[in-house]
Design an enzyme around this catalytic site. Structure first.
Site, PDB file in Angstrom:
ATOM      1  N   HIS A  50      10.937  -3.455  21.547  1.00 57.81           N
ATOM      2  CA  HIS A  50      10.362  -4.770  21.833  1.00 57.81           C
ATOM      3  C   HIS A  50      11.290  -5.894  21.378  1.00 57.81           C
ATOM      4  O   HIS A  50      11.997  -5.757  20.375  1.00 57.81           O
ATOM      5  CB  HIS A  50       8.984  -4.927  21.188  1.00 57.81           C
ATOM      6  CG  HIS A  50       8.962  -4.816  19.690  1.00 57.81           C
ATOM      7  ND1 HIS A  50       9.132  -5.894  18.860  1.00 57.81           N
ATOM      8  CD2 HIS A  50       8.787  -3.761  18.873  1.00 57.81           C
ATOM      9  CE1 HIS A  50       9.051  -5.508  17.594  1.00 57.81           C
ATOM     10  NE2 HIS A  50       8.847  -4.212  17.575  1.00 57.81           N
ATOM     11  N   ASP A  52       9.984  -9.087  20.989  1.00 54.80           N
ATOM     12  CA  ASP A  52       9.215 -10.123  20.282  1.00 54.80           C
ATOM     13  C   ASP A  52       9.261  -9.877  18.774  1.00 54.80           C
ATOM     14  O   ASP A  52       9.593  -8.784  18.315  1.00 54.80           O
ATOM     15  CB  ASP A  52       7.755 -10.167  20.778  1.00 54.80           C
ATOM     16  CG  ASP A  52       7.032  -8.825  20.649  1.00 54.80           C
ATOM     17  OD1 ASP A  52       7.702  -7.773  20.739  1.00 54.80           O
ATOM     18  OD2 ASP A  52       5.806  -8.832  20.451  1.00 54.80           O
ATOM     19  N   ASP A  83      13.147  -5.401  12.611  1.00 58.03           N
ATOM     20  CA  ASP A  83      12.017  -5.058  13.503  1.00 58.03           C
ATOM     21  C   ASP A  83      12.013  -5.990  14.708  1.00 58.03           C
ATOM     22  O   ASP A  83      11.366  -7.011  14.676  1.00 58.03           O
ATOM     23  CB  ASP A  83      10.707  -5.155  12.727  1.00 58.03           C
ATOM     24  CG  ASP A  83       9.508  -4.721  13.534  1.00 58.03           C
ATOM     25  OD1 ASP A  83       9.689  -4.177  14.638  1.00 58.03           O
ATOM     26  OD2 ASP A  83       8.378  -4.946  13.078  1.00 58.03           O
ATOM     27  N   GLU A 117       4.716  -6.385  21.691  1.00 54.25           N
ATOM     28  CA  GLU A 117       4.383  -5.268  20.808  1.00 54.25           C
ATOM     29  C   GLU A 117       3.669  -5.776  19.573  1.00 54.25           C
ATOM     30  O   GLU A 117       2.714  -5.182  19.093  1.00 54.25           O
ATOM     31  CB  GLU A 117       5.660  -4.516  20.399  1.00 54.25           C
ATOM     32  CG  GLU A 117       5.393  -3.117  19.837  1.00 54.25           C
ATOM     33  CD  GLU A 117       5.153  -3.088  18.340  1.00 54.25           C
ATOM     34  OE1 GLU A 117       4.678  -2.060  17.847  1.00 54.25           O
ATOM     35  OE2 GLU A 117       5.415  -4.080  17.650  1.00 54.25           O
ATOM     36  N   GLU A 118       4.132  -6.918  19.066  1.00 54.86           N
ATOM     37  CA  GLU A 118       3.572  -7.467  17.829  1.00 54.86           C
ATOM     38  C   GLU A 118       2.258  -8.204  18.081  1.00 54.86           C
ATOM     39  O   GLU A 118       1.512  -8.468  17.145  1.00 54.86           O
ATOM     40  CB  GLU A 118       4.574  -8.423  17.165  1.00 54.86           C
ATOM     41  CG  GLU A 118       5.935  -7.817  16.864  1.00 54.86           C
ATOM     42  CD  GLU A 118       5.920  -6.853  15.686  1.00 54.86           C
ATOM     43  OE1 GLU A 118       4.830  -6.486  15.216  1.00 54.86           O
ATOM     44  OE2 GLU A 118       7.011  -6.446  15.254  1.00 54.86           O
ATOM     45  N   GLU A 146      11.859   1.641  16.643  1.00 54.82           N
ATOM     46  CA  GLU A 146      11.132   0.988  15.538  1.00 54.82           C
ATOM     47  C   GLU A 146      11.777   1.352  14.193  1.00 54.82           C
ATOM     48  O   GLU A 146      12.297   2.456  14.027  1.00 54.82           O
ATOM     49  CB  GLU A 146       9.673   1.444  15.525  1.00 54.82           C
ATOM     50  CG  GLU A 146       8.837   0.896  16.666  1.00 54.82           C
ATOM     51  CD  GLU A 146       8.553  -0.595  16.544  1.00 54.82           C
ATOM     52  OE1 GLU A 146       8.902  -1.198  15.505  1.00 54.82           O
ATOM     53  OE2 GLU A 146       8.007  -1.163  17.493  1.00 54.82           O
ATOM     54  N   HIS A 332       8.566  -7.827   8.705  1.00 51.13           N
ATOM     55  CA  HIS A 332       7.456  -8.798   8.696  1.00 51.13           C
ATOM     56  C   HIS A 332       7.456  -9.667   7.428  1.00 51.13           C
ATOM     57  O   HIS A 332       6.549 -10.468   7.230  1.00 51.13           O
ATOM     58  CB  HIS A 332       6.083  -8.109   8.854  1.00 51.13           C
ATOM     59  CG  HIS A 332       5.885  -7.426  10.189  1.00 51.13           C
ATOM     60  ND1 HIS A 332       4.649  -7.201  10.742  1.00 51.13           N
ATOM     61  CD2 HIS A 332       6.773  -6.947  11.088  1.00 51.13           C
ATOM     62  CE1 HIS A 332       4.781  -6.585  11.909  1.00 51.13           C
ATOM     63  NE2 HIS A 332       6.076  -6.428  12.139  1.00 51.13           N
TER      64      HIS A 332
HETATM   65 ZN   LIG Z   1       8.473  -3.331  15.750  1.00 49.48          ZN
END
Ligand SMILES: [Zn+2]
Length: 375
Positions: A50, A52, A83, A117-118, A146, A332
């Site tokens: 992903h 995003d 990520d 995805e997020e 990931e 994150h």
């Molecule tokens: Zn991810």
């Protein structure tokens, strides 16, 4: 930020086109996805991920601009560096190197990229997989980038993920005066023994790949804010992270049987985030494990831990899914970063996976006693 990737997929598509990939942009709702494929035949080896990212959080706590990649002391800083933009970068560079060396590889290479995805994950990988299925395009193997590594690159790869099922509960009672319980029906008292049962139930003991299924209450509320009033309603929300011992139907049935064993009036709504999936031992897991071991000298732990991933949407189409990516310690968080050496090593691993799966195996030399060439 999700679901806007600020042109990231266009950069990927431009590089893939140069390698002879046929690129399709698939837009669903606000979400842009990319499906790119090189080759017409099976097997299809797909790299997925992903573009995003999650919001940066308080920018004052960042030592660098979260949206400006900064190299510092051998690390790359920025939101999404782990990520999972560096996973995508490693994939692209690995694809370029592999195609340059092996333009006539077996089967097909593909990339499945989403920018959802997020976020809700409703218009991303799920929809792309549905589109591919509708036109009978089968993906055999998928490597998801990931960030799966815990402490060292490649120490952990994911060969499955637990399912996630949430329940939204309402217990109905009758509001009343706390001094006259016989005239009321307190839903807190009704729910207490059910809650005890839910928490003491051993759902399963896990299996070789999955930890035991866990039940957790994330929210309970009731009460009208007065010390002399018992409430007429209780609401609660709970979540299961569950193994392949269950699917969401059998798990729901079990929960209902616990509730109905008690004298309680309730409504229960469910939200399924994803069924558990597990990739069986085989060529893909072997190739990923070998590529990691050749690079790091250690065998990876084959795990199903962590939250859900888009693997939950890819696996049901009959695709073997393995996740391998950078160290996840800062994902994150503020000051997210990745070790630059790891990105280089990850690129080598991805390239090796392609070699192991899409190049003809060296012919086996079979000793043949019948044709002695000694004369
Ligand atoms: Zn991810």
């Amino acid at each position: 930020m999700t679901p806007n990737d600020a042109g990231c997929q266009e950069i990927l598509a431009a590089r893939l086109q140069k390698l002879g990939f046929k690129c399709e942009t698939m837009v669903f709702g606000e979400v842009t996805n990319l499906w790119a494929r090189r080759g017409e035949t099976q097997p299809v080896l797909c790299f997925a991920g992903h573009t995003d990212v999650v919001p940066p959080g308080p920018e004052s706590e960042w030592q660098t601009d979260p949206f400006e990649p900064v190299e510092k002391d051998g690390y790359l800083y920025g939101r999404g560096s782990a990520d999972m933009k560096s996973g995508l970068a490693a994939m692209i560079v690995a694809l370029e190197a592999f195609v340059a060396d092996n333009p006539d590889h077996d089967g097909s290479l593909a990339m499945l990229i989403t920018s959802d995805e997020e976020g809700h994950a409703r218009d991303g990988t799920l929809k792309v997989v549905e589109t591919l299925q509708a036109r009978d395009e089968q993906v055999d193997w998928c490597v998801l980038g990931e960030p799966t590594s815990q402490e060292q690159l490649g120490d952990t790869v994911r060969v499955g993920r637990r399912g996630s099922l949430s329940g939204m509960l309402t217990v109905r009672g009758v509001q009343g005066h706390v001094a006259y319980p016989q005239l009321a029906d307190n839903p807190i008292g009704r729910f207490a023994p059910v809650l005890a049962d839910l928490y003491t139930t051993v759902w399963d003991n896990g299996n070789e790949y999955f930890p035991p299924t866990s039940f957790q209450v994330v929210d309970i509320r009731a009460g009208v804010g007065f010390p002399n009033v018992t409430p007429g309603e209780l609401s609660a929300r709970f979540n299961f992270r569950y193994s392949t011992v269950w699917d969401h139907e059998t798990l729901k049935a079990k929960v209902h049987s616990i509730f109905t064993a008690h004298d309680i009036e309730f409504d229960l709504d469910w939200h399924l985030s994803g069924e558990p999936f597990l990739t069986d031992p085989g060529q893909l897991i072997d190739a990923v494990a070998q590529a990691v071991t050749e690079q790091t000298g250690a065998e990876p732990d084959l795990s199903t831990g962590g939250g859900t991933s888009d693997g939950r949407f890819i696996s049901p189409a009959g695709t073997d899914v393995v996740e391998l990516g950078p160290v996840n310690a800062t994902i994150h968080k503020v000051n997210e970063h990745v070790r630059i050496e790891d990105v280089v090593a990850l690129t080598t691993m991805y390239q090796r996976i392609m070699e192991l799966l899409l190049l003809p195996r060296p012919a086996q030399v079979v000793p043949d006693a019948g044709s002695a060439e000694t004369d």
